[in-house]
Scaffold this active site. Structure first.
Site, short mmCIF file in Angstrom:
data_model
loop_
_atom_site.label_atom_id
_atom_site.label_comp_id
_atom_site.label_asym_id
_atom_site.label_seq_id
_atom_site.Cartn_x
_atom_site.Cartn_y
_atom_site.Cartn_z
N CYS A 1 -2.39 8.63 2.85
CA CYS A 1 -2.20 8.20 1.46
C CYS A 1 -3.46 8.39 0.64
O CYS A 1 -3.39 8.72 -0.54
CB CYS A 1 -1.78 6.73 1.44
N GLU B 1 0.88 -1.17 0.00
CA GLU B 1 0.00 0.00 0.00
C GLU B 1 0.91 1.21 0.00
O GLU B 1 1.58 1.50 0.99
CB GLU B 1 -0.93 -0.01 1.22
#
Length: 453
Positions: free
Chosen positions: A261, A227
């Protein structure tokens, strides 16, 4: 060295030496040896322990939130909110795990078969600093229920969070050789991945860290889940409540001081709404986000996680302005010992500018004007990243139609990107590979083994 520097004051709080190579090898051996016993325990027992961990994370939320505030500057209320999500993740897998791991009959021609779901071994987790407890929970909770064991390398600025997490899991009943925290250095990660006693790796971090870990994992035939970064678009087609949409959008972008993010870093507004939206957005950012002590619940703008992070974000802002972007709010590094940068709004960012393509990991929003729905979708997809996205419209059907055209791992309609225990999370393109959370999160490090009867 694992170093805690309070980003609100610049004060050195703690230093912990990196583990020696032999300590790291011993930690690998512990989780490798512990795997057989942990996987042999009935899934109901493993699930009960994970459920208990969720209860303990909830009970210790204040303690853990205070640690995060000290280590990386998270607002205390956001820290408590993070712990609420952590507890929910452990509860979800503790409750749903046995059903998710149940054998599935397979309809095959000429006979019968069953698909069994088994663990694969000891796993390495390389975790980031921006959500010190949540990121660990996403990786650890499903894999402990599945029967894998965990070796956890946390971020070098979060050693106290790492120790506190291990204590919660130990008190919940996770054996000492089923979850091990190790203060390894980045230098040691490549040869850790080469060790045959580790079966896979999960990393949440930067694009460059993901490239490095993926290369080592591939070289050693190890499964990896990544990720990585994101430059998520948020499209505003229209709205029944402009002030509320502005508030939701600003909150989403400035959450965790912009260090998320999947925050909406590129806000794309259709032409008829653009000027009013931009004016109200810049006003909201200027008036509401005021720097302060992250331990004070009334603070709205905390420091970034480190002085280096604040310097990098400030440099990105300066470069964007020098290259022709228009500054609509903020834009400055705040003088003093803390790692503070003003909440910032930039417009007129074009493809020739660095800011158009890179991720700005801080309290900076880029606003774009699109004249048509087609142009908005094209802008949304014009990025090397593909983590999440959001679409706002008064007509949810229209928003959902546009959502299907966006190249991202997940899209939210009339809400900002977030995280839910039962909703898969992950990206495409340079935002990574694999999925965490929800029913898919327990499958990444699973041996889906068919048995032909």
């Amino acid at each position: 060295m694992y170093t805690v520097i309070n980003p609100a004051t610049g004060e050195l709080v703690d230093e912990i030496p990196n583990a020696a190579d032999e300590e790291v090898r011993d930690a690998i051996d512990r989780v490798h040896r512990g795997y057989a016993a942990w996987r042999a325990r009935p899934v109901a027992e493993r699930a009960a322990i994970v459920r208990r961990a969720g209860e303990l994370f909830a009970e210790r939320a204040d303690e853990l939130a205070a640690i995060m505030t000290l280590e990386m500057g998270k607002r205390i209320n956001e820290g408590r909110g993070e712990l609420g999500v952590v507890a929910d993740i452990f509860r979800y897998y503790g409750e749903r795990g046995p059903d998710l791991l149940a054998d599935e009959p397979l309809a095959i021609r000429g006979g019968e078969a069953v698909l069994t779901k088994e663990p694969i071994g000891a796993l390495l987790g390389v975790m980031p600093w921006n959500f010190p407890c949540y990121q660990v929970a996403r990786f650890v909770a499903p894999n402990l229920v599945l029967g894998n064991t965990i070796l956890l390398k946390h971020a070098s600025i979060c050693p106290r969070s790492a120790v506190a997490i291990e204590a919660v899991l130990r008190d919940a009943g996770v054996p000492a050789d089923a979850y091990v925290n190790v203060f390894a250095s980045s230098r040691q990660v490549p040869w850790m991945l080469a060790d045959p006693r580790l079966a896979g790796v999960s990393l949440t971090g930067s694009e460059q860290a993901g490239i490095s870990v993926a290369a080592e994992a591939g070289r050693n035939l190890k499964k990896c889940v990544l990720e990585l970064g994101g430059s998520d678009p948020l499209i505003v087609l229209d709205t029944d409540d402009l002030d509320e949409t502005v508030k939701i959008t600003a909150t989403a972008r400035m959450r965790n001081c912009g260090q998320s993010c999947n925050a909406p870093k590129r806000i794309i507004v259709l032409g008829g709404w653009y000027e009013e939206f931009t004016d109200r957005f810049a006003k909201r950012v200027t008036e509401y986000y005021v720097p302060g002590d992250p331990a004070d619940p009334s603070t709205t703008l905390p420091p970034l996680a480190s002085s280096a992070a604040a310097d990098e974000v400030s440099a990105q802002i300066e470069t964007a302005i020098r290259e022709g972007a228009t500054l609509r709010a903020g834009g400055h590094r705040i003088p003093g010992p803390g790692a503070y940068v003003e909440a910032t709004v930039l417009t007129e960012v074009t493809p020739e500018m660095a800011a158009y393509h890179e991720e700005i990991f801080g309290p900076v929003a880029l606003l774009f004007r699109a004249e048509t729905e087609e142009e908005a979708v094209a802008l949304a997809n014009d990025t090397p990243f593909g983590l999440g996205a959001s679409v706002f419209a008064a007509d949810r059907t229209r928003a959902a139609r546009v959502a299907r055209r966006i190249e991202a791992g997940m899209v939210y309609v009339n809400k900002s990107g977030g995280s839910e225990a039962d909703l898969p999370f992950g990206g495409i393109k340079r935002s990574g590979m694999g999925r965490e959370l929800g029913p898919l999160g327990i499958e990444e490090f699973m041996n889906k083994k068919p048995i032909r009867l």
